[in-house]
Design an enzyme around this catalytic site. Structure first.
Site, short mmCIF file in Angstrom:
data_model
loop_
_atom_site.label_atom_id
_atom_site.label_comp_id
_atom_site.label_asym_id
_atom_site.label_seq_id
_atom_site.Cartn_x
_atom_site.Cartn_y
_atom_site.Cartn_z
CG HIS A 1 4.59 -5.68 3.51
ND1 HIS A 1 4.07 -5.25 4.70
CD2 HIS A 1 3.56 -5.62 2.63
CE1 HIS A 1 2.79 -4.94 4.55
NE2 HIS A 1 2.46 -5.17 3.30
CG HIS B 1 -2.93 -6.16 8.76
ND1 HIS B 1 -3.83 -5.17 8.44
CD2 HIS B 1 -1.80 -5.85 8.06
CE1 HIS B 1 -3.28 -4.31 7.59
NE2 HIS B 1 -2.05 -4.71 7.34
CG HIS C 1 -2.01 -1.03 1.14
ND1 HIS C 1 -3.10 -0.90 0.32
CD2 HIS C 1 -2.16 -2.21 1.77
CE1 HIS C 1 -3.88 -1.97 0.46
NE2 HIS C 1 -3.34 -2.79 1.33
FE LIG Z 1 -0.75 -3.88 5.92
FE LIG Z 2 0.35 -5.19 3.04
#
Ligand SMILES: [Fe+2]
Ligand SMILES: [Fe+2]
Ligand SMILES: [Fe+2]
Ligand SMILES: [Fe+2]
Ligand SMILES: [Fe+2]
Ligand SMILES: [Fe+2]
Ligand SMILES: [Fe+2]
Ligand SMILES: [Fe+2]
Lengths: 271, 271, 271, 271
Positions: free
Chosen positions: D153, D180, D68
Site C-alpha cells: 500500500h 485507487h 486508513h
Molecule cells: Fe485507499
Molecule cells: Fe490508502
C-alpha cells in the site's frame, strides 16, 4: 560536571570560529566534555577526516552528525575508525558507524552521547523515539553512564519537544540540531533534563542557514537552480549551550545558552 | 516609535497571559502599536470573534493568522467585518479577508501589517516572496506607510531567513511565526530591518507546541491517534519582540526579545 | 481528427523506441497530431536540443516537460527558440519558455497544447487549476482552438482526477504524466473530455521508473546513495493514448490506450 | 491455483459491487483464494466489523488495509478477533492486529498474505523492504507457504516498482494499492512474480479516488475545506487482477487484469 554542546558547524566560518575560540572556552568555563554537531563542516555538506581531526584537536570530545552524515563518501569508511564520531542511531542496520558512544570526560565521568534523527519532513529512518528508548534502557543514567546527552537532529519543533518530554529524567541533556537557528527556550524540564529545541549553528549567520543567501533566494523566487549552495564567508558565530550536571543524579542543575560572535546578540554564561 | 509583536496565542493559557499582562506592558514600555498572531487562540485551532475582541480589548492593534486561519468556520464570515484581523496574503484570490492592513498607531504613524505564509512543508498557497514584494511595491516604506511589519508564518528556517534578507531595508520588521518556539536570533539585518526567525508562542511551554504532550508523544510512538489535541493547561508565557523604529527612515534602531512567564528564561527589554 | 499522446521519454531506450516506431504509427493510424512528454529524454534528466530535434523529426508535433524541465541548463536558452517545446504553465512569471502553444495539425486544425504541473508532493509552483482555467478562458475550445490537450504532470492521482473533472467539457484531452506508469482508466468523461490518469512512459519498464533498479532499491534499503541514477538499458516500450476528436465539437469520441514493446501487455488500438 | 486480488473498497458503491459480483466471479473463474483491500470500505474511512463480515461472506478469504486501517476506532479491538483481516506489517511493535496471515485456500494450498505500507509521501512506519524481507525469510515460498501475496500500500510508483523487483522470485504476487487507480502494467517479472503497480479501487470511478469530486476540487481551488469528503454514489466498478500460480513453484504463470463495471473499459480475463 560541566558540558558544552555546540550546534552544526557550517563551512570554514564555523570551523575557524571553533578552532579559535574553543580552547579558551574550555579553560574559562572549566568544561569537562564538549560535543559538537559537525554535519555541515565540509563546505556545508558532511565532514572530512581532516576536519574531524581539527575539531577534535580544538577540544571537542565527540562529534555528531545528521541528514548530511554521508555527503562526503569517505565518511562511510573513516567513521569506522573513530570512536568520537557518531551518526544518527536510527539509520538502518548495517549502516557504517554507530549511533552512540560512551566516552570518558576530563573529570573521569562516563558520558554517553546519542545522536538520533527526526522523521517529520526528514528521511525515512527507523523510529527515533523507540531507538533512543532502547538505548537508554540498555545504558541507563547512573547505572550505565554518569551523564547522557542526546543530539536530536530534527526539523519539526513538535517532534523535538516531544522527544525532550519523552526523555525527561532519563537523559542529562536533550538538545536539537538541524534548523541552524538557536532557540531561546533552554531550560530544565520538570524531571531534570536540560533541554533546548535547537542549539543553532556555528557559522556565518548573515546568510540562509550558513549558506550564501543569493542562491536560496533565487530558488524561492524562480524554482530553478542557478548555482550550487556555497557557505557564506563572513566571520562565524558560535552557538550552543553550557550545562551543569549534578554528579549524584546525572541530571541538570543549570543550563545556559552560549552565543559568541559578530552576528547574534551574545549569550555569555556565568563562570 | 515602538512596536511589540507577540507570537501565536495558544488556547486559554495564551489568552489569559495576554489579557493579564499586555495593558501593563504597553504602559511600561510606551508601546505605540501591538501585533499578535492569533491562529491558535481558540483551543489551539483558529480564532473566534469573541476571542478576537478580547485580544483587541487587551491592547492588540492587529491580529495575524496562519495555516489555522479558518479552523473556526465563522472566521470566513467575521474576518470581513474586521480591519484589524488579517490572514496570509498569499491565499488564492477570492479568499475571505485580506492579507494586509494599514492602521494608525497611537503616535499617529501609519503602520502596514502584512501576513504571509511559507510554502516549505506547508499548504500550497501562492508564492509568498512575490506576494509580499508586490505589496511592498504598492505601499513602500515611507512613501506608503511609516512602518511596515511582516509576519511570515512558516515552518522552515531557510525560507524565513531568505524572506528576511529578501526584504531587508524594505520593511521595518520581518518576524516569523508557526514553530511556537522563540529563536535567539533577534537582530537588525544589514539594511535596517528588524528580524527574528520565530517569535515563539504565547501559551504553556510545558507542552508540545502549547498542546498537552500526551497525545503528541502517543502519535510519535504508535502512529495511531488516541484522542484529540488539547491545549496544555499550565500558566502561559508570553513571547515576542519589542522593536524601536526610527521615525525618519522607518527602519529599526533596536530589537529586544520579550519573554515573560513561568516556563522560559525571562527576556526583559530595557525601558 | 486523431491525436496521439505518449508519456515521458526516459533515456535512450525511450528515444530509440520513438524514433523506430513513431513514423509507422502515424501512417498506420492516420494521426494528425502527436504530443510527447520529453522531461526525462536526456539520460533521465531533462532534454537537450539535439534530442528535441530527433523527437520532432520522428514525428512529434509538440514536446511537453515537467519537474525535470531544466535539468539540462541549456534548456533555459533553447526553449526560447522552439515553438514546439513547452514547460509547465504554472512556473513563476519570468521563467524561460512558455506553458502553452497553438500549433497546426496535419489536417489544418488549430491545436492548443497546455502543460501544467501538480503541487501535491511536487515543487511549489503557482496553482495549476487557476493557471489552466485562465488559459482556457483566454483560448476556449472551438472559439480559440479546434482541439485542446492538457498534459498535467503530477504525482497524486487525486489531483489528476480533480483536474480531469474540473476541465471536463472544456478540453479535448486531459492526460497525466510523471508516474511513468500507465493507468488503465482511459475513458471519456461525462462532458466529453478524453482522460487518462497517467500515460505511462516510453522507456524500459524492467526498471524503477525507467532507471536501472539497483540504485533505487539500494536507497530504499540503506538511505545512503551509492551511485547516480542511470536509465535502464533494455529495449523501450511506448505508452500513451490515441484519441479521436469530433471536428464539430472538439470533444473526444473515442480514446484508446496504446502500448507497444517488449515489457507490457500490448494495447493495440483499432485502425 | 488461481487467486483474485481486488483493490481498495470505497464506500457503499464498492461494497455493493463486491457483494453483487464476487460470488459469480469465483464460480466463473474457479478462483481458489480472494484478497481484497478494505481500507476505505466504511464511508471512505476504514472498515467496520459488520462490513468486514459482509465482504468475507461475499467470498473474500482475506482483507488487507493501509493508511486508513484504524479510521474506525473499533478496528483496534475487532482486528484481534479476525484471522482474515490484516493491517500493514510495518506498523510499530504493539500495534493491534497483525501484518500477515497464513490461510488455507479452497484447493488446500497454504497462502501467506502480507500487507505492507510504503514510506514515500506516507506515514513514518518501519522500513517496508526490511519488514517484508524478514517475513519472507521466516516463511519462504514453498518451504513456508505454497503461495505468497504481498499487498504493498504505497503512493509512489518508484517505491512500488522497487518492491516488486526486490521481491521478484520470492513472492507469487506483489500488487500495489492506495492510488485507487488501476495501472496497465500487470505482468510477470523476470523471476516469476506477478506484479501490478496498483490494483485500482472497487468504487465509483466518476469521482476523485471514489469520493464525490466537489469537495476535492473546492480544496484544490480554495485551500479551505467546505465540507467533509463523502463517497460518490454512482454504481461501483471492480478492479483488480487474476493470477494463475504454478503449484510446483508457487510462481505466477499468468496475470490478467480484471475490471468490471460501468466506468472503466472492461478487462475480462479468459476463463
Ligand atoms: Fe485507499
Ligand atoms: Fe490508502
Ligand atoms: Fe545542519
Ligand atoms: Fe541537518
Ligand atoms: Fe501556530
Ligand atoms: Fe501555524
Ligand atoms: Fe518523468
Ligand atoms: Fe516528472
Amino acid at each position: 560536571m560541566r558540558l558544552l554542546f555546540l550546534g552544526d558547524i557550517v563551512g570554514r566560518p564555523g570551523r575557524t570560529a571553533i578552532c579559535n575560540a574553543l580552547p579558551a572556552l574550555i579553560t574559562r568555563y572549566g568544561i569537562d566534555f564538549v560535543v559538537i554537531n559537525g554535519e555541515n563542516a565540509a563546505g556545508g555538506f558532511g565532514i572530512t577526516e581532516a576536519i574531524l581531526n581539527d575539531v577534535l584537536d580544538a577540544g571537542a570530545d565527540c562529534v555528531t552528525l545528521g541528514n548530511h552524515s554521508f555527503d562526503q563518501k569517505d565518511t562511510l569508511v573513516f567513521i569506522e575508525r573513530h570512536d568520537r564520531l557518531i551518526r544518527p542511531l536510527n539509520y538502518p542496520k548495517g549502516t557504517p558507524g554507530k549511533g552512540s558512544t560512551l566516552l570518558k570526560a576530563r573529570n573521569g565521568a562516563d558520558v554517553l552521547v546519542i545522536n538520533a534523527m527526526g522523521l517529520v519532513f526528514m528521511p525515512d529512518l527507523n523510529c527515533p523515539f523507540r531507538a533512543v528508548d532502547a538505548e537508554l534502557t540498555a545504558c541507563a543514567l547512573k547505572s550505565g553512564a554518569d551523564v547522557i546527552l542526546v543530539d536530536f537532529h530534527a526539523e519539526a519543533t513538535s517532534e523535538k519537544q516531544a522527544m525532550g518530554l519523552f526523555l525527561d529524567g532519563r537523559a542529562s541533556v536533550v538538545v536539537g540540531t538541524h534548523t541552524h537557528t538557536p532557540t531561546a527556550d533552554a531550560r530544565i524540564l520538570p524531571a531534570g533534563t536540560a533541554y533546548m529545541t535547537d542549539a543553532g549553528m556555528c557559522g556565518d549567520y548573515n546568510s540562509v542557514l550558513g549558506m550564501d543567501s543569493d542562491e536560496p533566494i533565487n530558488r524561492f523566487l524562480t524554482k530553478i537552480p542557478r548555482s550550487r549552495y556555497e557557505p557564506a564567508t563572513g566571520p562565524g558565530t558560535l552557538s550552543g549551550l553550557l550545562v551543569d550536571i549534578d554528579d549524584a543524579t546525572g541530571l541538570a542543575t543549570r543550563v545556559q545558552p552560549l552565543r559568541q560572535g559578530p552576528c547574534l546578540a551574545p549569550a555569555t554564561p556565568e563562570v
